[in-house]
Scaffold this motif. Structure first.
Motif, PDB file in Angstrom:
ATOM      1  N   ILE A   6       0.875  -1.168   0.000  1.00  0.00           N
ATOM      2  CA  ILE A   6       0.000   0.000   0.000  1.00  0.00           C
ATOM      3  C   ILE A   6       0.917   1.225   0.000  1.00  0.00           C
ATOM      4  O   ILE A   6       1.671   1.437   0.949  1.00  0.00           O
ATOM      5  CB  ILE A   6      -0.930   0.026   1.235  1.00  0.00           C
ATOM      6  N   SER A   7       0.857   1.994  -1.071  1.00  0.00           N
ATOM      7  CA  SER A   7       1.678   3.198  -1.166  1.00  0.00           C
ATOM      8  C   SER A   7       1.004   4.336  -0.414  1.00  0.00           C
ATOM      9  O   SER A   7      -0.169   4.248  -0.038  1.00  0.00           O
ATOM     10  CB  SER A   7       1.854   3.595  -2.638  1.00  0.00           C
ATOM     11  N   GLU A   9      -0.030   6.950  -1.681  1.00  0.00           N
ATOM     12  CA  GLU A   9      -1.165   7.409  -2.485  1.00  0.00           C
ATOM     13  C   GLU A   9      -2.424   6.576  -2.231  1.00  0.00           C
ATOM     14  O   GLU A   9      -3.532   7.039  -2.474  1.00  0.00           O
ATOM     15  CB  GLU A   9      -0.846   7.361  -3.986  1.00  0.00           C
ATOM     16  N   ASP A  10      -2.251   5.356  -1.760  1.00  0.00           N
ATOM     17  CA  ASP A  10      -3.380   4.456  -1.512  1.00  0.00           C
ATOM     18  C   ASP A  10      -3.758   4.363  -0.038  1.00  0.00           C
ATOM     19  O   ASP A  10      -4.556   3.506   0.348  1.00  0.00           O
ATOM     20  CB  ASP A  10      -3.052   3.051  -2.035  1.00  0.00           C
ATOM     21  N   HIS A  12      -5.722   5.966   1.738  1.00  0.00           N
ATOM     22  CA  HIS A  12      -7.158   6.111   2.017  1.00  0.00           C
ATOM     23  C   HIS A  12      -7.892   4.767   2.047  1.00  0.00           C
ATOM     24  O   HIS A  12      -8.920   4.648   2.692  1.00  0.00           O
ATOM     25  CB  HIS A  12      -7.813   7.051   0.997  1.00  0.00           C
ATOM     26  N   HIS A  13      -7.344   3.738   1.402  1.00  0.00           N
ATOM     27  CA  HIS A  13      -7.979   2.419   1.417  1.00  0.00           C
ATOM     28  C   HIS A  13      -7.950   1.774   2.809  1.00  0.00           C
ATOM     29  O   HIS A  13      -8.733   0.861   3.088  1.00  0.00           O
ATOM     30  CB  HIS A  13      -7.314   1.477   0.415  1.00  0.00           C
ATOM     31  N   THR A  43      -6.449  10.387   6.779  1.00  0.00           N
ATOM     32  CA  THR A  43      -5.846  10.155   5.471  1.00  0.00           C
ATOM     33  C   THR A  43      -4.590  11.000   5.295  1.00  0.00           C
ATOM     34  O   THR A  43      -3.562  10.501   4.815  1.00  0.00           O
ATOM     35  CB  THR A  43      -6.858  10.439   4.342  1.00  0.00           C
ATOM     36  N   THR A  47      -1.058   9.223   4.933  1.00  0.00           N
ATOM     37  CA  THR A  47      -0.326   9.486   3.687  1.00  0.00           C
ATOM     38  C   THR A  47       1.079   9.994   3.980  1.00  0.00           C
ATOM     39  O   THR A  47       2.059   9.533   3.380  1.00  0.00           O
ATOM     40  CB  THR A  47      -1.105  10.502   2.822  1.00  0.00           C
TER      41      THR A  47
END
Length: 157
Positions: A6-7, A9-10, A12-13, A43, A47
């Protein structure tokens, strides 16, 4: 189940599971944890944290693409002190599994993945902390060979 990176950028998942994990802590220690943090604030924080090169997030994903569980860990290089040996270790900061996927091996798969990844880097130590009320985490850690070595206590006036 697939295990994926999970980067930042991801990030939020991971918020729904992070909210569930946080709610557990709020329920047991409301003086320590703020209730119902804002998704947008979480988030932003997640992040930023996942942007650090020493931090890794991995998720277990169902065949339909939903996040079943995740873990966040970092690599720590601890210098030798007169009272402690030098060590490099993986510090498991978060692990959470969606309620509908619990007791199906998701947490075990994530920790096994962590152990494989850090062993490939020559790291033989995995550490974590968990709250005394979180018997599910305690049981998972014990099953995966992580044994308590310290007890942290605190006083809040």
């Amino acid at each position: 189940m697939d295990l994926i990176d999970i980067s930042h950028e991801d990030a939020h998942h991971l918020i729904p599971l992070l909210q569930d994990l946080h709610a557990l802590h709020v329920a047991h220690q409301p003086d320590r944890y703020p209730a119902a943090p804002d998704d947008a604030a979480l988030t932003r924080w997640l992040t930023e944290w996942l942007s650090e090169t020493s931090v890794t997030a991995r998720a277990a994903v169902s065949p339909q693409g939903s996040v079943m569980g995740y873990m966040i860990y970092g690599i720590e290089h601890r210098p030798a002190l007169p009272v402690r040996q030098a060590e490099t270790r993986a510090m498991l900061h978060h692990i959470a599994v969606s309620e509908s996927w619990r007791r199906m091996g998701v947490g075990s798969a994530l920790i096994a993945d962590l152990k494989r990844a850090v062993a490939a880097q020559g790291i033989q130590i995995v550490a974590t902390t968990y709250a005394p009320f979180n018997s599910a985490s305690a049981a998972l850690m014990a099953r995966m060979g992580l044994k308590p070595v310290n007890v942290m206590a605190e006083w809040r006036g």
